[in-house]
Design a protein around this motif. Structure first.
Motif, short mmCIF file in Angstrom:
data_model
loop_
_atom_site.label_atom_id
_atom_site.label_comp_id
_atom_site.label_asym_id
_atom_site.label_seq_id
_atom_site.Cartn_x
_atom_site.Cartn_y
_atom_site.Cartn_z
N ALA A 1 10.39 -2.54 3.08
CA ALA A 1 10.05 -3.85 2.54
C ALA A 1 10.94 -4.01 1.31
N GLY A 2 11.96 -4.87 1.43
CA GLY A 2 13.01 -4.88 0.41
C GLY A 2 12.83 -5.86 -0.72
N GLY A 3 11.87 -6.78 -0.61
CA GLY A 3 11.73 -7.71 -1.72
C GLY A 3 10.78 -8.85 -1.45
N LEU A 4 10.66 -9.66 -2.47
CA LEU A 4 9.71 -10.76 -2.50
C LEU A 4 10.45 -12.01 -3.00
N HIS A 5 10.22 -13.13 -2.31
CA HIS A 5 10.86 -14.40 -2.68
C HIS A 5 9.75 -15.43 -2.90
N VAL A 6 9.60 -15.86 -4.15
CA VAL A 6 8.46 -16.75 -4.45
C VAL A 6 8.86 -17.99 -5.24
#
Ligand code: PEP
Ligand code: CO
Length: 473
Positions: free
Chosen positions: A386-391
């Motif tokens: 799980a490489g990241g979060l985009h919010v």
């Protein structure tokens, strides 16, 4: 540096560019393009390469991307305070996530160029009157009049200026450095004031201890002072006019921002966006919505990252809380089988939009959290990263999404609904998310796995009925 020219670079111009505004005057647009082509790029190739290198780490699970900011930036909201507010919020979230993930967090703003919006419908009807839809400040005005909604290429110059000023402010704050102790102290204040704070106290305490340990060792293990800018590369005329050759390699780089992404509505394999993005060397991302097939994902990789360069290509998946567990595994499995080193990032916002009874476009905090949990579960099950979060978020105390620790409900939406497009998490909701996502990283050490995080979050969500209409930007 020269403007990118040549046959390969121009091929995209022969293809359909979906969502391209209907610029009323090609001559006026041409003049603006000629002007843009004489301006300095806003970012440099070495900076872009640094971000590619950071993202290569994320592809391997050795770093985590935190990408966030407005759905649509606005020219008239630009101030040092709003820019700093978003940066500071991202940095505070980064402190929490760095501790939880035990890897560096790469901070990337949806900032300094996020001025163009793809729309599901080309027109908007209010009180029986139909006008062209608002397409972002780079294209037309948000006011509901024919004059405002007319696409105006001069706005592209304002976009350049606004992006440049935003980058100046970001760079100035980044240069000044982030005092980790102060960021953490602000987080502790949030924990002590938030209705849900008790839940985060233990984690906040452990982060404080880790900082003390780090101080004692004289180290600064968090990369919070480095910040990059990203936006959707929707307006190809603008992007092409700001693309420059890197004298080191002779390769083209978009000069408008470090990372550009292709939206879910413009990722057609035979479309102009994919063809244009193939000509630039920046790190790039593609949004993948629920209609994405594994075959499309594999073809995107072949077009956009034929050399399989780690960090070059990020897939930002936005399936919706109810679909991520069904749709994501096959995509991840097939991409992994291909041996492609993509960074997998979760956008838990765009698949969870619905209309509140008041007519406001909103999102439920619980759905956002549940999609992140599903994303983590899928990767955990497949042994991938799980490489990241985009919010979508803002440091301002807006009331656009429902739920979160402060328990915002539908009745709160009218109080401070400021977004020009999609609903954003406010500062408190964004920190709630960071603390709850922190629990998903390593269930073995935190003692709370992703499913628990969801169940507990659901307990204090808005809980007013179910989504009625789900709709896109
Ligand atoms: C957005 O990021 O604001 C957006 C329109 O996203 P998507 O392309 O995923 O719908
Ligand atoms: Co949006």
């Amino acid at each position: 540096m020269l403007t990118l020219t040549g046959e390969a670079a121009a091929h995209w111009r022969t293809l359909v560019a979906h969502q391209r505004p209907e610029w009323p005057s090609p001559a006026e647009l041409g003049d603006v393009m000629d002007h843009l082509a004489t301006l300095l790029p806003l970012v440099t190739p070495p900076e872009c390469d640094t971000l590619t290198a950071r993202l290569a780490q994320a592809a391997e699970g050795k770093a985590f991307l935190l990408q966030g900011g407005d759905c649509a930036e606005r020219f008239d909201r630009l101030s040092t305070q709003t820019i700093h507010g978003k940066l500071r919020l991202l940095q505070r979230m980064a402190v929490i996530l760095t501790y939880a993930a035990a890897v560096p967090v790469i901070t990337v703003g949806r900032m300094a160029g996020q001025y163009a919006k793809p729309r599901s419908r080309p027109t908007e009807t209010v009180g029986g009157r139909t006008l062209p839809a608002y397409r972002g400040d780079a294209v037309n005005g948000i006011g509901f009049s024919r004059a405002e909604r007319r696409p105006d290429p001069a706005r592209l110059l304002r976009m350049y200026d606004a992006s440049r000023h935003t980058l100046d402010v970001l760079r100035a704050f980044a240069r000044g450095g982030a005092d980790l102790r102060q960021l953490h102290k602000d987080n502790e204040d949030f924990v002590s004031c938030s209705p849900a704070g008790e839940r985060y106290a233990e984690l906040a305490g452990r982060i404080g201890q880790a900082l003390s340990f780090s101080d004692a060792c004289g180290g600064d293990p968090l990369r919070t002072t480095e910040v990059f800018a990203s936006h959707e590369g929707l307006l190809l005329d603008y992007e092409a006019a700001l693309t420059r050759y890197d004298p080191r390699s002779g390769r083209g780089y978009a000069g408008s921002g470090h990372l550009l992404w292709i939206g879910d509505r413009t990722r057609q394999l035979d479309g102009a966006h994919v063809a244009f993005f193939a000509t630039i060397d920046n790190p790039i991302a593609v949004k993948l919505g629920p209609t994405t097939t594994p075959e499309q994902a594999l073809a995107l990789i072949d077009r956009l990252d034929p050399d399989r360069r780690p960090g070059r290509l990020t897939f930002v998946v936005r399936m919706g809380a109810h679909r991520v567990r069904d749709l994501l595994p096959e995509l991840v499995e097939k991409v992994t089988a291909l041996g492609a080193p993509v960074v997998w990032v979760c956008d838990p916002m765009h698949g969870n939009t619905f209309e509140a009874p008041s007519g406001h476009k909103t999102r439920r905090f619980d759905d956002i959290l549940a999609e992140v949990a599903g994303f983590f579960e899928v990767h955990e099950a497949l042994g991938t990263h799980a490489g990241g979060l985009h919010v979508e978020l803002t440091g301002e105390e807006v009331t656009e999404c429902v739920g979160g620790g402060a328990g915002l409900g539908f009745d709160d939406l009218h109080r401070s609904y400021e977004s020009a497009c999609d609903p954003r998490l406010n500062g408190g909701q964004a920190l709630d998310l960071a603390f709850l996502v922190a629990e998903m990283f390593n269930p073995r050490t935190t003692g709370a796995g992703a499913p628990d995080a969801v169940v507990n979050a659901a307990a204090w969500g808005a809980g007013h009925g179910s989504p009625s209409v789900s709709f896109d930007a």
